[in-house]
Structure formats: C-alpha cells, structure tokens
Design a protein around this motif. Structure first.
Motif, PDB file in Angstrom:
ATOM      1  N   VAL A 181       0.845  -1.203   0.000  1.00 40.68           N
ATOM      2  CA  VAL A 181       0.000   0.000   0.000  1.00 40.68           C
ATOM      3  C   VAL A 181       0.876   1.247   0.000  1.00 40.68           C
ATOM      4  CG1 VAL A 181      -1.647   1.341   1.362  1.00 40.68           C
ATOM      5  CG2 VAL A 181      -1.989  -1.116   1.067  1.00 40.68           C
ATOM      6  N   CYS A 182       1.863   1.269   0.876  1.00 43.49           N
ATOM      7  CA  CYS A 182       2.756   2.437   0.947  1.00 43.49           C
ATOM      8  C   CYS A 182       3.700   2.494  -0.254  1.00 43.49           C
ATOM      9  CB  CYS A 182       3.545   2.401   2.254  1.00 43.49           C
ATOM     10  SG  CYS A 182       2.511   2.700   3.715  1.00 43.49           S
ATOM     11  N   PHE A 183       4.016   1.342  -0.846  1.00 47.24           N
ATOM     12  CA  PHE A 183       4.779   1.304  -2.093  1.00 47.24           C
ATOM     13  C   PHE A 183       4.040   2.082  -3.183  1.00 47.24           C
ATOM     14  CE2 PHE A 183       5.121  -0.558  -6.291  1.00 47.24           C
ATOM     15  CZ  PHE A 183       6.478  -0.737  -6.497  1.00 47.24           C
ATOM     16  N   CYS A 184       2.726   1.856  -3.273  1.00 50.36           N
ATOM     17  CA  CYS A 184       1.933   2.458  -4.342  1.00 50.36           C
ATOM     18  C   CYS A 184       1.553   3.908  -4.066  1.00 50.36           C
ATOM     19  CB  CYS A 184       0.657   1.637  -4.555  1.00 50.36           C
ATOM     20  SG  CYS A 184       0.933  -0.016  -5.204  1.00 50.36           S
ATOM     21  N   CYS A 185       1.348   4.270  -2.801  1.00 50.03           N
ATOM     22  CA  CYS A 185       0.844   5.621  -2.503  1.00 50.03           C
ATOM     23  C   CYS A 185       1.952   6.578  -2.051  1.00 50.03           C
ATOM     24  CB  CYS A 185      -0.299   5.528  -1.488  1.00 50.03           C
ATOM     25  SG  CYS A 185      -1.750   4.674  -2.148  1.00 50.03           S
ATOM     26  N   PRO A 186       2.464   6.499  -0.814  1.00 48.58           N
ATOM     27  CA  PRO A 186       3.568   7.394  -0.457  1.00 48.58           C
ATOM     28  C   PRO A 186       4.827   7.157  -1.291  1.00 48.58           C
ATOM     29  CG  PRO A 186       2.579   6.434   1.507  1.00 48.58           C
ATOM     30  CD  PRO A 186       2.007   5.706   0.342  1.00 48.58           C
ATOM     31  N   GLY A 187       5.039   5.893  -1.733  1.00 50.15           N
ATOM     32  CA  GLY A 187       6.215   5.623  -2.559  1.00 50.15           C
ATOM     33  C   GLY A 187       6.168   6.379  -3.876  1.00 50.15           C
ATOM     34  N   MET A 188       5.005   6.374  -4.529  1.00 49.22           N
ATOM     35  CA  MET A 188       4.865   7.122  -5.778  1.00 49.22           C
ATOM     36  C   MET A 188       4.854   8.632  -5.536  1.00 49.22           C
ATOM     37  SD  MET A 188       4.991   5.010  -8.173  1.00 49.22           S
ATOM     38  CE  MET A 188       5.446   3.319  -7.797  1.00 49.22           C
ATOM     39  N   PHE A 189       4.344   9.044  -4.377  1.00 51.52           N
ATOM     40  CA  PHE A 189       4.429  10.461  -4.015  1.00 51.52           C
ATOM     41  C   PHE A 189       5.891  10.883  -3.889  1.00 51.52           C
ATOM     42  CE2 PHE A 189       5.231  13.323  -0.428  1.00 51.52           C
ATOM     43  CZ  PHE A 189       4.623  14.484  -0.889  1.00 51.52           C
ATOM     44  N   ASN A 190       6.718  10.039  -3.256  1.00 51.03           N
ATOM     45  CA  ASN A 190       8.143  10.346  -3.140  1.00 51.03           C
ATOM     46  C   ASN A 190       8.793  10.453  -4.510  1.00 51.03           C
ATOM     47  OD1 ASN A 190       8.002  10.388  -0.372  1.00 51.03           O
ATOM     48  ND2 ASN A 190       8.739   8.294  -0.103  1.00 51.03           N
ATOM     49  N   ALA A 191       8.406   9.554  -5.417  1.00 51.49           N
ATOM     50  CA  ALA A 191       8.970   9.607  -6.766  1.00 51.49           C
ATOM     51  C   ALA A 191       8.538  10.873  -7.493  1.00 51.49           C
ATOM     52  CB  ALA A 191       8.535   8.368  -7.547  1.00 51.49           C
ATOM     53  N   LEU A 192       7.254  11.213  -7.365  1.00 53.01           N
ATOM     54  CA  LEU A 192       6.734  12.418  -8.013  1.00 53.01           C
ATOM     55  C   LEU A 192       7.400  13.662  -7.460  1.00 53.01           C
ATOM     56  CD1 LEU A 192       4.581  13.563  -9.980  1.00 53.01           C
ATOM     57  CD2 LEU A 192       3.007  13.659  -8.047  1.00 53.01           C
TER      58      LEU A 192
ATOM     59  N   ASN B 166      10.161   1.570   0.252  1.00 60.46           N
ATOM     60  CA  ASN B 166      11.148   2.390  -0.453  1.00 60.46           C
ATOM     61  C   ASN B 166      11.383   1.931  -1.883  1.00 60.46           C
ATOM     62  OD1 ASN B 166      11.998   4.452   1.439  1.00 60.46           O
ATOM     63  ND2 ASN B 166      12.808   2.798   2.687  1.00 60.46           N
ATOM     64  N   MET B 167      10.998   0.698  -2.202  1.00 62.73           N
ATOM     65  CA  MET B 167      11.057   0.282  -3.598  1.00 62.73           C
ATOM     66  C   MET B 167      10.076   1.089  -4.451  1.00 62.73           C
ATOM     67  SD  MET B 167      13.359  -1.815  -4.406  1.00 62.73           S
ATOM     68  CE  MET B 167      12.707  -2.267  -6.015  1.00 62.73           C
ATOM     69  N   GLY B 168       9.034   1.633  -3.815  1.00 58.66           N
ATOM     70  CA  GLY B 168       8.100   2.476  -4.552  1.00 58.66           C
ATOM     71  C   GLY B 168       8.777   3.692  -5.151  1.00 58.66           C
ATOM     72  N   GLY B 169       9.628   4.339  -4.346  1.00 56.60           N
ATOM     73  CA  GLY B 169      10.363   5.490  -4.859  1.00 56.60           C
ATOM     74  C   GLY B 169      11.345   5.104  -5.957  1.00 56.60           C
ATOM     75  N   VAL B 170      11.954   3.910  -5.815  1.00 56.16           N
ATOM     76  CA  VAL B 170      12.906   3.442  -6.829  1.00 56.16           C
ATOM     77  C   VAL B 170      12.186   3.176  -8.153  1.00 56.16           C
ATOM     78  CG1 VAL B 170      14.528   1.612  -7.448  1.00 56.16           C
ATOM     79  CG2 VAL B 170      14.450   2.453  -5.101  1.00 56.16           C
ATOM     80  N   ILE B 171      11.106   2.374  -8.095  1.00 55.31           N
ATOM     81  CA  ILE B 171      10.360   2.063  -9.311  1.00 55.31           C
ATOM     82  C   ILE B 171       9.736   3.334  -9.888  1.00 55.31           C
ATOM     83  CG2 ILE B 171       8.439   0.741 -10.271  1.00 55.31           C
ATOM     84  CD1 ILE B 171      10.845  -0.936  -9.401  1.00 55.31           C
ATOM     85  N   GLY B 172       9.188   4.183  -9.000  1.00 50.57           N
ATOM     86  CA  GLY B 172       8.583   5.420  -9.472  1.00 50.57           C
ATOM     87  C   GLY B 172       9.582   6.349 -10.127  1.00 50.57           C
ATOM     88  N   GLY B 173      10.835   6.319  -9.666  1.00 51.23           N
ATOM     89  CA  GLY B 173      11.868   7.134 -10.294  1.00 51.23           C
ATOM     90  C   GLY B 173      12.324   6.576 -11.632  1.00 51.23           C
ATOM     91  N   LEU B 174      12.242   5.244 -11.783  1.00 51.45           N
ATOM     92  CA  LEU B 174      12.634   4.634 -13.050  1.00 51.45           C
ATOM     93  C   LEU B 174      11.626   4.913 -14.159  1.00 51.45           C
ATOM     94  CD1 LEU B 174      13.965   1.134 -11.923  1.00 51.45           C
ATOM     95  CD2 LEU B 174      15.301   3.007 -12.913  1.00 51.45           C
ATOM     96  N   ILE B 175      10.358   5.107 -13.766  1.00 52.84           N
ATOM     97  CA  ILE B 175       9.312   5.297 -14.772  1.00 52.84           C
ATOM     98  C   ILE B 175       9.588   6.521 -15.658  1.00 52.84           C
ATOM     99  CG2 ILE B 175       6.866   5.851 -15.106  1.00 52.84           C
ATOM    100  CD1 ILE B 175       6.264   4.076 -12.690  1.00 52.84           C
TER     101      ILE B 175
END
Length: 261
Positions: free
Chosen positions: A34-45, A159-168
C-alpha cells in the motif's frame, strides 16, 4: 531419513502457517505494498523536483500546505484510527494521493495552482491517517520477538516504490529531447489507485492470528477524555523528552523537504 522427512514436514507446515492471509507477515507485506503504491509514488513524483514541473512554485506551495496540515493530523490520526479502524483509515489516507497526482495532471493542462495547493493540504490531513494506521499495524501485528524483522520488511517494500517510481520517468523520457521530456498523464495514477484498493484488504487486529495461535490485541482508549489528556500533555511546555524527539526528527525532515522542493 525418517527424521529428515519429519523435519522437512514441520518446516513446510510452519511456512504454510506463516503465509496465511491473516498472518502478520502477509498483512505487513500488504501494508508495505500500500505504501509502495501511494507514499512511494508520491516520493517519486516529488523527487523529480517541482512535481515534474518546469516551474516548482506550485509544488513548493503544495508541500507547505501539506506540512502545515500533516503536523496537526499526524497527532490526531491515532485517535481517528481507533474510531474508524484500519479499513476506513487507510482507505481515506490513500485516496488523497490519487487527488494529489491528479492535481499535477490538471496543472499540466490548465496551470491552476489553487487546485494543487488545496490538494496538498488535503494530502497532509489524510497522510496523517495513513501513517497512524501504518504505525498501529507495525507495532501490534508482528510477534514481539520479530518486530525488527517486520519493520525492515515494510521499509524495504515501501522504499522500492520510490525506486520504481523514479525509473518510470527515466524510461519514458530516455529517448526524448530535453524540451519534450515530461511524465505521461497516467504514469502514477494506476499505482496509486491500486494501493488505495489494496488498503481495503488490511484485516482488523482481531482477525490476524500469529503463528503461535495468539491474536493481535486491539488496544483502544477507554474514553474521549483520555484523548484530551494525552493531547494536553503533548502540548505542554517543552519537556526534555520532547526536545530529544524533535532534535532527532527536525534534521531528517528538513533534509527531506529540501530534497523534494
């Protein structure tokens, strides 16, 4: 050989017990997703600087509104969690991340900064609920002797959310010219929407059973008067323990805000 087979049978049975849907490790992994998809993607954005915009003014103003509301509802979130439970608290917290990402999509087309700032303030309110729910799950679901392992598991997934979100955006913009580089309108919406739906799969503490057969304890305060006393104590003049907490938290949070601005 018989002893070895018996040992392997016990290990298989123990493994199957640990991977039950109502087991602590599955529930902690789920809140990690859940946090991978929501705060993780927020961190990437946010990590792209200015929410991926050429002009970071709108994102900076939104972050200011976010922090102003987060500081209040970060405290109130625990009492709201006690009233609503994990389902509604986490769903309410995650749903605003979709609006926040959508506000930048709107800003890309209409350059309406007001919508972005208002959504930033709403995100601070709902993020307080999300992290209160996450903290309650992380401290009450795992068995006492494995809390450290479960916390490490959660933060690794998150924290993998931020990694994947940054790769996008890196992959999408790798072949583009500098003037054409941007983030597709639907880049993060799918991830965040999935995280919002996943939050509905979190079980309440009474339904989570540890491997030893014990159930997670759902601790609630006895009355609203207790909430008032706790908050009154917190807002008393600075005590030594409060100074110790703030001295640790302020440098990390200042660096975080500097990084995403």
């Amino acid at each position: 050989s018989a002893q070895l087979a018996a040992t392997m049978g016990v290990e298989e049975e123990s493994k199957s017990k640990s991977l039950r849907y109502n087991s602590p490790i599955v529930q902690v992994s789920l809140i990690g997703l859940v946090c991978f998809c929501c705060p993780g993607m927020f961190n990437a954005l946010s990590g792209m600087g200015g929410g991926g915009q050429v002009d970071p003014t709108a994102a900076n103003n939104a972050n200011t509104a976010l922090c102003a509301t987060f500081v209040v509802f970060g405290i109130l979130g625990s009492s709201i969690y006690n009233v609503l439970g994990p389902h509604l608290t986490l769903f309410a917290g995650c749903s605003t991340y979709v609006l926040y990402a959508g506000s930048f999509l709107c800003y890309n087309h209409h350059h309406n900064q007001t919508f972005v700032v208002v959504d930033g303030g709403l995100l601070g309110v709902r993020a307080g609920l999300l992290w209160a729910g996450q903290g309650a799950i992380m401290t009450s679901y795992p068995p006492p002797n494995r809390k450290g392992s479960f916390i490490s598991l959660f933060w690794s997934i998150f924290n993998m959310g931020g990694v994947i979100g940054g790769l996008i955006p890196f992959i999408l913009n790798y072949q583009r010219a500098e003037d054409d580089a941007s983030v597709n309108d639907s880049t993060y919406i799918g991830f965040i929407s999935a995280g919002t739906l996943l939050s509905l799969g979190i079980l309440p503490p009474g339904r989570v059973i540890r491997d030893d057969g014990t159930r997670c304890t759902n601790i609630k305060y006895s009355s609203h008067g207790v909430f008032v006393l706790i908050y009154a104590y917190f807002f008393q003049p600075m005590k030594r323990r409060h100074v110790a907490i703030f001295s640790e938290e302020m440098p990390s949070q200042n660096f975080y805000l500097f990084n995403i601005s």
